[in-house]
Motif scaffolding. Structure first.
Motif, PDB file in Angstrom:
ATOM      1  N   LYS A 294       0.856  -1.260   0.006  1.00  0.00           N
ATOM      2  CA  LYS A 294      -0.126   0.343  -0.206  1.00  0.00           C
ATOM      3  C   LYS A 294       1.000   1.428  -0.111  1.00  0.00           C
ATOM      4  N   GLN A 295       0.752   2.089  -1.001  1.00  0.00           N
ATOM      5  CA  GLN A 295       1.484   3.085  -1.150  1.00  0.00           C
ATOM      6  C   GLN A 295       1.184   4.603  -0.618  1.00  0.00           C
ATOM      7  N   PHE A 296      -0.209   4.603  -0.327  1.00  0.00           N
ATOM      8  CA  PHE A 296      -1.080   5.890   0.174  1.00  0.00           C
ATOM      9  C   PHE A 296      -1.770   5.820   1.464  1.00  0.00           C
ATOM     10  N   GLU A 297      -1.672   6.763   2.427  1.00  0.00           N
ATOM     11  CA  GLU A 297      -2.537   6.914   3.651  1.00  0.00           C
ATOM     12  C   GLU A 297      -4.059   6.930   3.130  1.00  0.00           C
ATOM     13  N   ASP A 298      -4.951   6.434   4.051  1.00  0.00           N
ATOM     14  CA  ASP A 298      -6.286   6.775   3.639  1.00  0.00           C
ATOM     15  C   ASP A 298      -6.688   8.330   3.999  1.00  0.00           C
ATOM     16  N   ILE A 299      -7.477   8.478   2.906  1.00  0.00           N
ATOM     17  CA  ILE A 299      -7.939   9.996   3.009  1.00  0.00           C
ATOM     18  C   ILE A 299      -9.366   9.979   2.084  1.00  0.00           C
ATOM     19  N   THR A 300     -10.357  11.053   2.551  1.00  0.00           N
ATOM     20  CA  THR A 300     -11.583  11.131   1.537  1.00  0.00           C
ATOM     21  C   THR A 300     -11.025  11.909   0.414  1.00  0.00           C
ATOM     22  N   ALA A 301     -12.054  12.061  -0.731  1.00  0.00           N
ATOM     23  CA  ALA A 301     -12.008  12.700  -1.525  1.00  0.00           C
ATOM     24  C   ALA A 301     -12.018  14.220  -1.127  1.00  0.00           C
ATOM     25  N   GLY A 302     -12.900  14.713  -0.411  1.00  0.00           N
ATOM     26  CA  GLY A 302     -12.948  16.007   0.129  1.00  0.00           C
ATOM     27  C   GLY A 302     -11.763  16.299   0.584  1.00  0.00           C
ATOM     28  N   GLU A 303     -10.970  15.866   1.455  1.00  0.00           N
ATOM     29  CA  GLU A 303      -9.647  16.017   2.208  1.00  0.00           C
ATOM     30  C   GLU A 303      -8.702  16.391   1.137  1.00  0.00           C
ATOM     31  N   PHE A 304      -8.584  15.384   0.463  1.00  0.00           N
ATOM     32  CA  PHE A 304      -7.507  15.278  -0.867  1.00  0.00           C
ATOM     33  C   PHE A 304      -7.971  16.587  -1.807  1.00  0.00           C
ATOM     34  N   LEU A 305      -8.883  16.910  -2.036  1.00  0.00           N
ATOM     35  CA  LEU A 305      -9.110  17.919  -2.842  1.00  0.00           C
ATOM     36  C   LEU A 305      -8.838  19.241  -2.257  1.00  0.00           C
TER      37      LEU A 305
END
Length: 317
Positions: A294-305
């Motif tokens: 797994k290369q990425f931390e968990d995140i929601t689309a809203g937080e990432f944007l």
């Protein structure tokens, strides 16, 4: 070879022929794993709608600057309406890109919470057909994107409709861009500096002229040129995260034209397909294994944007 970008036809996927449908899934899946871009025909935009949209956006960008400036709405990070020349820059770049643009956003259906969350669309008073033509284009591109994502869901061994509820009323943006004629040798600025897209997938109208370039796995820039009846579609960072980078979000740029074409405007119209902000972008379990940790931390689309809009200089912390 005109372009190193594979071509696919959405009619294969929409046909009731199992073999054609599987062919489409395989072709778009491997294109998105290998170069992250595909040229797609058989979409839902009619030739008339495309012509109407270009005619309307040219009229808008030719309006006097003080008229356009009325539609630059403070406080919404440029999410709707007009953004003037040189405002936006690529992540990590100081120079503003050589473009001005307009944003149409979601036309929310039956969801008061999202109606509050998204800024309202901005209506241009001076042009009778601008708003309706933009809305119709938005709807047809959103419909096209839905079926592309259904094919990708099957490619990823998910339920075919995996994305449907996440993209319904999603925070998608239709962005008509005007790259004005270049008057002086640009110092460091290009029409659009090298960048990856933030969203799930991008559908681009107007990639028929030279200008758009894609970086392949060997780090070489290749021209991405579509036929007039095709949309160029690429993977954005959200989809790349979700698939643990199985589907590649490719770095791309729009270079300045050769000097003899400096006196010409260029128009392009990307549709950035975004999900609703609650969508989790946690790496899919079936894209993580011993060889692909797994290369990425968990995140929601809203937080990432939100993180990325700060990087782009469109909002402040």
């Amino acid at each position: 070879m005109m372009s190193a970008i594979p071509s696919v036809n959405l009619e294969d996927f929409l046909s009731n022929d199992k073999n054609r449908k599987e062919k489409f899934i395989k072709e778009i899946g491997s294109a998105f794993e290998n170069i992250g871009f595909v040229a797609l025909s058989g979409h839902f935009l009619s030739e008339k709608l495309v012509d109407d949209l270009y005619s309307e956006i040219k009229k808008f960008f030719h309006l006097p600057q003080e008229v356009k400036d009325k539609y630059e709405i403070p406080g919404i990070g440029g999410q709707r309406g007009y953004t003037s020349f040189g405002k936006e820059h690529a992540k990590g770049k100081k120079e503003g890109d050589l473009k001005e643009f307009w944003h149409f956003g979601q036309y929310v259906e039956n969801n008061p919470k999202l109606e509050k969350e998204y800024p309202a669309n901005v209506e241009v008073q001076e042009l009778a057909d601008f708003n309706a033509t933009g809305k119709e284009t938005y709807k047809m591109l959103e419909k096209t994107a839905k079926y592309v994502l259904r094919a990708l869901a099957l490619h990823l061994d998910l339920e075919e409709t995996y994305f449907d509820d996440y993209i319904k009323n999603g925070n998608s943006i239709l962005r008509p861009i005007h790259y004005p004629p270049i008057k002086d040798e640009p110092k460091n600025a290009v029409r659009a500096a090298a960048h990856g897209d933030i969203n799930l997938i991008t559908l681009l109208m107007g990639a028929h002229g030279k200008g758009l370039q894609v970086k392949n796995h060997d780090g070489e820039w290749v021209d991405a040129i579509a036929r007039p009846d095709q949309l160029m579609i690429n993977v954005g960072d959200m989809l790349s995260r979700l698939t643990n980078n199985k589907l590649k979000s490719t770095i791309h740029q729009v270079v300045n034209p050769p000097r003899e074409l400096w006196g010409t405007s260029r128009y392009s119209v990307p549709f950035f397909m975004h999900p609703i902000s609650e969508m989790p972008l946690n790496c899919l379990e079936n894209c993580v294994d011993r060889d692909h940790p797994k290369q990425f931390e968990d995140i929601t689309a809203g937080e990432f944007l939100h993180e990325r809009l700060i990087d782009l200089g469109l909002i402040t912390k």
